[in-house]
Enzyme design. Structure first.
Site, PDB file in Angstrom:
ATOM      1  N   GLU A 194     -11.771   5.626   4.604  1.00  0.00           N
ATOM      2  CA  GLU A 194     -11.207   6.385   5.725  1.00  0.00           C
ATOM      3  C   GLU A 194     -12.231   6.513   6.852  1.00  0.00           C
ATOM      4  O   GLU A 194     -11.882   6.433   8.031  1.00  0.00           O
ATOM      5  CB  GLU A 194     -10.735   7.774   5.263  1.00  0.00           C
ATOM      6  CG  GLU A 194      -9.565   7.770   4.300  1.00  0.00           C
ATOM      7  CD  GLU A 194      -8.259   7.263   4.886  1.00  0.00           C
ATOM      8  OE1 GLU A 194      -8.148   7.086   6.116  1.00  0.00           O
ATOM      9  OE2 GLU A 194      -7.331   7.021   4.094  1.00  0.00           O
ATOM     10  N   TRP A 219      -5.894   0.504  10.104  1.00  0.00           N
ATOM     11  CA  TRP A 219      -5.986   0.594   8.643  1.00  0.00           C
ATOM     12  C   TRP A 219      -5.771  -0.775   8.013  1.00  0.00           C
ATOM     13  O   TRP A 219      -6.315  -1.080   6.952  1.00  0.00           O
ATOM     14  CB  TRP A 219      -4.990   1.616   8.101  1.00  0.00           C
ATOM     15  CG  TRP A 219      -5.070   1.788   6.620  1.00  0.00           C
ATOM     16  CD1 TRP A 219      -4.126   1.495   5.704  1.00  0.00           C
ATOM     17  CD2 TRP A 219      -6.189   2.296   5.873  1.00  0.00           C
ATOM     18  NE1 TRP A 219      -4.559   1.779   4.437  1.00  0.00           N
ATOM     19  CE2 TRP A 219      -5.831   2.275   4.512  1.00  0.00           C
ATOM     20  CE3 TRP A 219      -7.459   2.758   6.218  1.00  0.00           C
ATOM     21  CZ2 TRP A 219      -6.691   2.690   3.495  1.00  0.00           C
ATOM     22  CZ3 TRP A 219      -8.317   3.174   5.205  1.00  0.00           C
ATOM     23  CH2 TRP A 219      -7.924   3.136   3.861  1.00  0.00           C
ATOM     24  N   TYR A 269       0.835  -1.203   0.000  1.00  0.00           N
ATOM     25  CA  TYR A 269       0.000   0.000   0.000  1.00  0.00           C
ATOM     26  C   TYR A 269       0.870   1.254   0.000  1.00  0.00           C
ATOM     27  O   TYR A 269       0.614   2.207  -0.750  1.00  0.00           O
ATOM     28  CB  TYR A 269      -0.937  -0.022   1.218  1.00  0.00           C
ATOM     29  CG  TYR A 269      -1.810   1.188   1.350  1.00  0.00           C
ATOM     30  CD1 TYR A 269      -2.816   1.459   0.424  1.00  0.00           C
ATOM     31  CD2 TYR A 269      -1.640   2.082   2.412  1.00  0.00           C
ATOM     32  CE1 TYR A 269      -3.631   2.577   0.546  1.00  0.00           C
ATOM     33  CE2 TYR A 269      -2.456   3.201   2.544  1.00  0.00           C
ATOM     34  CZ  TYR A 269      -3.444   3.437   1.605  1.00  0.00           C
ATOM     35  OH  TYR A 269      -4.237   4.552   1.732  1.00  0.00           O
TER      36      TYR A 269
END
Length: 198
Positions: free
Chosen positions: A48, A56, A26
């Site tokens: 988000e 995350w 990522y």
């Protein structure tokens, strides 16, 4: 409060992007790369918001489940969701099952469609391509005046789950600001295109 560190291939990276492999991929392939289309920005805004209060990594590992559940994050498709879809999503173990966040994703799809200029045009007005390079993780803010202004503008248009911290995470992820640390091999990767996107 570390600076950029060498990864398994010897390239310097932001410390959070060293491991596990999901984060490394990522960090290198996506985080900070400019996202300039409405659908891409809508997806990131939703993810988000779903991440709020969670790791995350949890979101990354459920990303394909989110994409399936939310019709590829097509705002028009999600805007048509009704109460039965909310219940379907609340029963879907492939996503984070939180009623307020699910309802926010639907409301945000509708708000996206109602924007006169489109989501990308609104969001990119708040880009900060000239922000100084953070040297350590301690130099990376949780929010900025620009993210507070972006959050306020999004809320004014009916968006939910878009506080200054979520707005700043969106700005970082979508390339509106380059928060790769000084010395990170991805720092400045898109510097040439950022001023043109603003």
């Amino acid at each position: 409060m570390s600076g950029a560190l060498p990864g398994p291939d010897g390239l310097a990276r932001c410390p959070w992007g060293l491991s596990p492999p999901d984060y490394l991929a990522y960090h290198d392939r996506e985080w900070g790369r400019p996202v300039t289309d409405d659908q891409g920005l809508y997806e990131r805004l939703c993810l988000e918001a779903f991440q709020s209060g969670l790791s995350w990594l949890t979101i990354l590992r459920k990303r394909e489940g989110f994409r399936a559940a939310f019709k590829g994050f097509d705002p028009a498709a999600v805007a048509a969701f009704g109460p039965a879809d909310v219940e379907r999503l609340l029963a879907d173990p492939a996503i984070v099952r939180n009623r307020a966040k699910i309802e926010a994703a639907i409301a945000n799809a509708r708000a996206t469609l109602e924007l006169p200029t489109g989501l990308a045009a609104l969001v990119w007005r708040y880009a900060d391509p000239d922000a100084p390079a953070p040297r350590t993780t301690a130099d990376v803010p949780a929010s900025t005046p620009a993210s507070a202004a972006l959050a306020k503008e999004l809320k004014r248009h009916g968006f939910r789950f878009v506080g200054p911290t979520t707005a700043y995470a969106l700005m970082q992820a979508c390339g509106l600001v380059d928060d790769h640390l000084a010395g990170c091999h991805r720092r400045g990767a898109y510097a040439a295109v950022l001023p043109k996107l603003r």
